[in-house]
Scaffold this active site. Structure first.
Site, PDB file in Angstrom:
ATOM      1  CG  HIS A   1     -21.346  41.410  41.496  1.00 25.04           C
ATOM      2  ND1 HIS A   1     -22.038  41.150  40.328  1.00 25.04           N
ATOM      3  CD2 HIS A   1     -20.798  42.638  41.334  1.00 25.04           C
ATOM      4  CE1 HIS A   1     -21.920  42.184  39.504  1.00 25.04           C
ATOM      5  NE2 HIS A   1     -21.162  43.099  40.083  1.00 25.04           N
TER       6      HIS A   1
ATOM      7  CG  ASP B   1     -20.597  44.779  36.406  1.00 28.14           C
ATOM      8  OD1 ASP B   1     -20.323  44.366  37.544  1.00 28.14           O
ATOM      9  OD2 ASP B   1     -21.520  45.579  36.173  1.00 28.14           O
TER      10      ASP B   1
ATOM     11  CD  GLU C   1     -23.180  44.998  42.241  1.00 26.55           C
ATOM     12  OE1 GLU C   1     -22.807  46.175  42.358  1.00 26.55           O
ATOM     13  OE2 GLU C   1     -23.615  44.518  41.161  1.00 26.55           O
ATOM     14  CD  GLU C   2     -24.974  43.703  37.875  1.00 29.23           C
ATOM     15  OE1 GLU C   2     -25.556  44.806  37.925  1.00 29.23           O
ATOM     16  OE2 GLU C   2     -23.845  43.560  37.376  1.00 29.23           O
TER      17      GLU C   2
ATOM     18  CG  ASP D   1     -18.339  45.597  40.822  1.00 27.07           C
ATOM     19  OD1 ASP D   1     -18.345  45.301  39.610  1.00 27.07           O
ATOM     20  OD2 ASP D   1     -19.339  45.540  41.545  1.00 27.07           O
TER      21      ASP D   1
ATOM     22  CG  HIS E   1     -24.929  47.441  33.278  1.00 30.30           C
ATOM     23  ND1 HIS E   1     -25.999  47.849  34.034  1.00 30.30           N
ATOM     24  CD2 HIS E   1     -24.059  46.856  34.151  1.00 30.30           C
ATOM     25  CE1 HIS E   1     -25.797  47.539  35.295  1.00 30.30           C
ATOM     26  NE2 HIS E   1     -24.619  46.944  35.392  1.00 30.30           N
TER      27      HIS E   1
END
Length: 341
Positions: free
Chosen positions: A67, A184, A218-219, A239, A319
């Protein structure tokens, strides 16, 4: 596959330079469409805005997925003093974006700089600075513009819903570490591009039919819920691999996820991935991710009848300001080659 690592890193830096929080991904998918076309493929965009491309091969079709949407924020309120209250997009955490530079995009294409700060951020003035909890009610965007009122900000074209994009601060060190926000999942997106380049330049026909799907939601949980080709038998998310307490993976390895917060990955897929890594002397780790969901999970939740798996380069500080390593990217690329044939 070492010869394709430089290409992966170049593509990573290009992708990271394009702001793309969930819901604001058109520019980055335009770039991906152009790059796949340059490589000799025929990509197409889904109605949701993702990019799908057929890589080659026949039989036992597999949809590999990464993603390109990231965490971010939107303006939730323009305060009376001209600062901006935010609402997060995805899992953005106020604790690790305080003092970060950002960009604010208006609907008509103007872009403004700003900084995310605790309200009343001067420690020599605010005696509660150390004690204040960092939330999206207590941190705000301080615009780098001459504004002192709500009306001043609106005159710039900024409004509720304007996207706020955090500076990634990308750096690749001499020791091979890759540091940036939004590894990510732009690192794995670049790795899929690297695999596509390898197949095309080496004249490879994969041992099975391979698709790539670069998703854009995706997030926020529904990236691969749709647009799965009807002949797919397997879903392979590429991922970030998790690095942290209780896990074996390091940034220099490819991680094979055996279970995440949704449950175990398909036993046959996990077994085949591990066997491919072992047979080809690929540095890997198999781990359980306690707080994680993937595009493969989303597709199964939507009712797709397929086996599923998840791999990715080890990434620390997910994150946040994330860190991986060139070797982790290379081992992921090697595992794709070994597994897909």
């Amino acid at each position: 596959m070492e010869k394709y690592l430089d290409y992966v890193l170049v593509q990573l830096q290009k992708l990271l330079s394009i702001d793309s929080p969930s819901g604001f991904t058109e520019k980055v998918t335009d770039y991906l469409t152009e790059e796949y076309t340059r490589l000799g493929y025929a990509p197409h965009k889904t109605k949701k805005g993702g990019v799908i491309v057929e890589i080659g091969g026949e039989g036992n079709p597999v949809l590999t997925m990464a993603h390109v949407d990231t965490l971010g924020a939107m303006v939730a309120e323009i305060k009376s003093n001209g600062t901006l209250r935010l609402t997060k997009v995805g899992g953005l955490n106020a604790n690790n974006v305080e003092t970060e530079n950002c960009r604010i995009y208006t609907l008509d294409g103007r872009v403004y700089d700003g900084t995310i700060q605790l309200a009343d951020a001067s420690i020599h003035v605010n005696d509660e600075y150390q004690k204040a909890e960092r939330t999206f009610d207590s941190v705000e965007v301080l615009l780098d513009a001459d504004v002192s009122s709500k009306e001043d900000v609106k005159n710039l074209g900024i409004a509720n819903g304007s996207f706020v994009c955090v500076e990634p601060r990308t750096r690749i060190t001499d020791s091979g570490y890759i540091k940036s926000r939004f590894l990510d999942d732009k690192l794995s997106t670049a790795i899929l591009l690297g695999y596509a380049k390898y197949v095309k330049e080496e004249g490879i026909t994969p041992a099975r039919k391979v698709y790539q799907h670069i998703t854009v939601f995706e997030e926020i949980g529904h990236g691969a819920c749709a647009s799965v080709p009807t002949d797919i038998e397997e879903l392979l998310s590429v991922d970030m691999g998790c690095v942290g307490n209780g896990l074996e993976c390091t940034e220099k390895q490819v991680s094979i996820c055996v279970k995440d917060s949704h449950g175990p990955y398909h036993y046959a897929v996990v077994k085949a991935l591990i066997e491919a890594a072992q047979k080809n002397n690929i540095n890997y780790a198999a781990d359980v991710y306690p707080y994680y969901g993937s595009d493969a999970d989303a597709a199964l939740d939507a009712g797709v009848d397929a086996r599923h798996g998840l791999i990715g380069p080890g990434v620390y500080a997910s994150h946040g300001y994330e860190r991986s390593h060139k070797e982790g990217a290379l081992n992921t690329l090697k595992l794709l080659k070994a597994y897909l044939g």
